[in-house]
Design a protein around this motif. Structure first.
Motif, PDB file in Angstrom:
ATOM      1  N   THR A 154     -56.035  67.472 -12.649  1.00  0.00           N
ATOM      2  CA  THR A 154     -56.449  66.331 -11.831  1.00  0.00           C
ATOM      3  C   THR A 154     -56.015  66.559 -10.385  1.00  0.00           C
ATOM      4  OG1 THR A 154     -54.394  65.112 -12.214  1.00  0.00           O
ATOM      5  CG2 THR A 154     -56.178  64.745 -13.779  1.00  0.00           C
ATOM      6  N   PRO A 155     -56.752  65.976  -9.425  1.00  0.00           N
ATOM      7  CA  PRO A 155     -56.349  66.136  -8.022  1.00  0.00           C
ATOM      8  C   PRO A 155     -55.194  65.225  -7.620  1.00  0.00           C
ATOM      9  CG  PRO A 155     -58.394  64.909  -8.166  1.00  0.00           C
ATOM     10  CD  PRO A 155     -58.058  65.345  -9.554  1.00  0.00           C
TER      11      PRO A 155
ATOM     12  N   VAL B 283     -61.865  75.007  -8.463  1.00  0.00           N
ATOM     13  CA  VAL B 283     -61.331  74.547  -7.182  1.00  0.00           C
ATOM     14  C   VAL B 283     -61.633  73.074  -6.914  1.00  0.00           C
ATOM     15  CG1 VAL B 283     -61.317  76.815  -6.117  1.00  0.00           C
ATOM     16  CG2 VAL B 283     -63.355  75.381  -5.939  1.00  0.00           C
ATOM     17  N   ARG B 284     -62.618  72.511  -7.573  1.00  0.00           N
ATOM     18  CA  ARG B 284     -62.954  71.100  -7.349  1.00  0.00           C
ATOM     19  C   ARG B 284     -61.869  70.160  -7.864  1.00  0.00           C
ATOM     20  NH1 ARG B 284     -68.729  71.010 -10.049  1.00  0.00           N
ATOM     21  NH2 ARG B 284     -67.600  72.431 -11.395  1.00  0.00           N
ATOM     22  N   THR B 285     -61.011  70.646  -8.755  1.00  0.00           N
ATOM     23  CA  THR B 285     -59.951  69.778  -9.283  1.00  0.00           C
ATOM     24  C   THR B 285     -58.837  69.539  -8.273  1.00  0.00           C
ATOM     25  OG1 THR B 285     -58.795  71.648 -10.285  1.00  0.00           O
ATOM     26  CG2 THR B 285     -60.374  70.454 -11.674  1.00  0.00           C
ATOM     27  N   THR B 286     -58.858  70.233  -7.154  1.00  0.00           N
ATOM     28  CA  THR B 286     -57.886  69.961  -6.104  1.00  0.00           C
ATOM     29  C   THR B 286     -58.417  68.951  -5.101  1.00  0.00           C
ATOM     30  OG1 THR B 286     -58.675  71.771  -4.728  1.00  0.00           O
ATOM     31  CG2 THR B 286     -56.894  72.261  -6.288  1.00  0.00           C
ATOM     32  N   ASP B 287     -59.668  68.549  -5.254  1.00  0.00           N
ATOM     33  CA  ASP B 287     -60.282  67.651  -4.283  1.00  0.00           C
ATOM     34  C   ASP B 287     -60.710  66.324  -4.907  1.00  0.00           C
ATOM     35  OD1 ASP B 287     -61.340  66.761  -1.910  1.00  0.00           O
ATOM     36  OD2 ASP B 287     -63.246  67.783  -2.179  1.00  0.00           O
ATOM     37  N   ASP B 288     -61.734  66.351  -5.787  1.00  0.00           N
ATOM     38  CA  ASP B 288     -62.276  65.086  -6.262  1.00  0.00           C
ATOM     39  C   ASP B 288     -62.803  65.111  -7.694  1.00  0.00           C
ATOM     40  OD1 ASP B 288     -64.407  66.728  -5.789  1.00  0.00           O
ATOM     41  OD2 ASP B 288     -65.610  65.242  -4.732  1.00  0.00           O
TER      42      ASP B 288
END
Length: 174
Positions: A35-36, A136-141
């Motif tokens: 999760t982010p 990499v999207r899990t660090t953002d949203d």
């Protein structure tokens, strides 16, 4: 043996929580959730055991106060006793009120520093460690749930599409 996992990606934390609960109810093994930001109640929904880090903090505090007490007794009473302000250092008990701030600081010092070391060792974070982030999207949203595949790939894909996942991928994990 294949190490296949399903990556189910969600775009809302409430949908993720519902999906985690449904996945556990269907008796599928959740490997990890990325999760982010921290999601309140996710550890309980995943069925993780409560942390025992508080016990370590208490033990480290006890070590700190013990070390501080021993250090002050040795330095101020046994090794180099001094007459400070007309107060002779004949025994530790007579001078203990003056040592309370030092005992408190040693307790906090040991607990804080040893807890940082324990946290990094327990979470396997050390200098120069490669990131284990699968998307990499899990660090953002976005939120990612990783579930083990046991010869039920098609069933799991349809299951996660029905839980509200925006993307479902089958990955060979190394």
């Amino acid at each position: 043996m294949s190490n296949k996992v399903i990556h189910a990606i969600y775009n809302d934390d409430d949908i993720l929580m519902d999906a985690v609960k449904k996945t556990r109810a269907a008796h599928h093994h959740i490997e990890e959730v990325f999760t982010p930001f921290p999601v309140h109640g996710l550890d309980k929904a995943m069925g993780l055991a409560p942390t025992r880090l508080a016990i370590c903090a208490f033990i480290y505090g006890c070590v700190g106060i013990s070390f501080g007490t021993w250090m002050m007794n040795f330095i101020m009473i046994q090794d180099w006793p001094q007459d400070i302000g007309g107060k002779p250092s004949f025994s530790y008990i007579e001078n203990m009120p003056a040592f309370v701030p030092i005992m408190f600081e040693e307790t906090v010092f040991f607990a804080a520093h040893l807890m940082v070391i324990t946290f990094y060792m327990r979470s396997r974070l050390w200098p120069f460690k490669e990131a284990e982030n699968p998307d990499v999207r899990t660090t953002d949203d976005h939120f990612l749930m990783e579930v083990a595949v046991n010869n039920n790939e098609k069933e799991l894909i349809s299951f996660f599409e029905n839980t509200g996942a925006v993307e479902v991928k089958v990955i060979d994990k190394h």
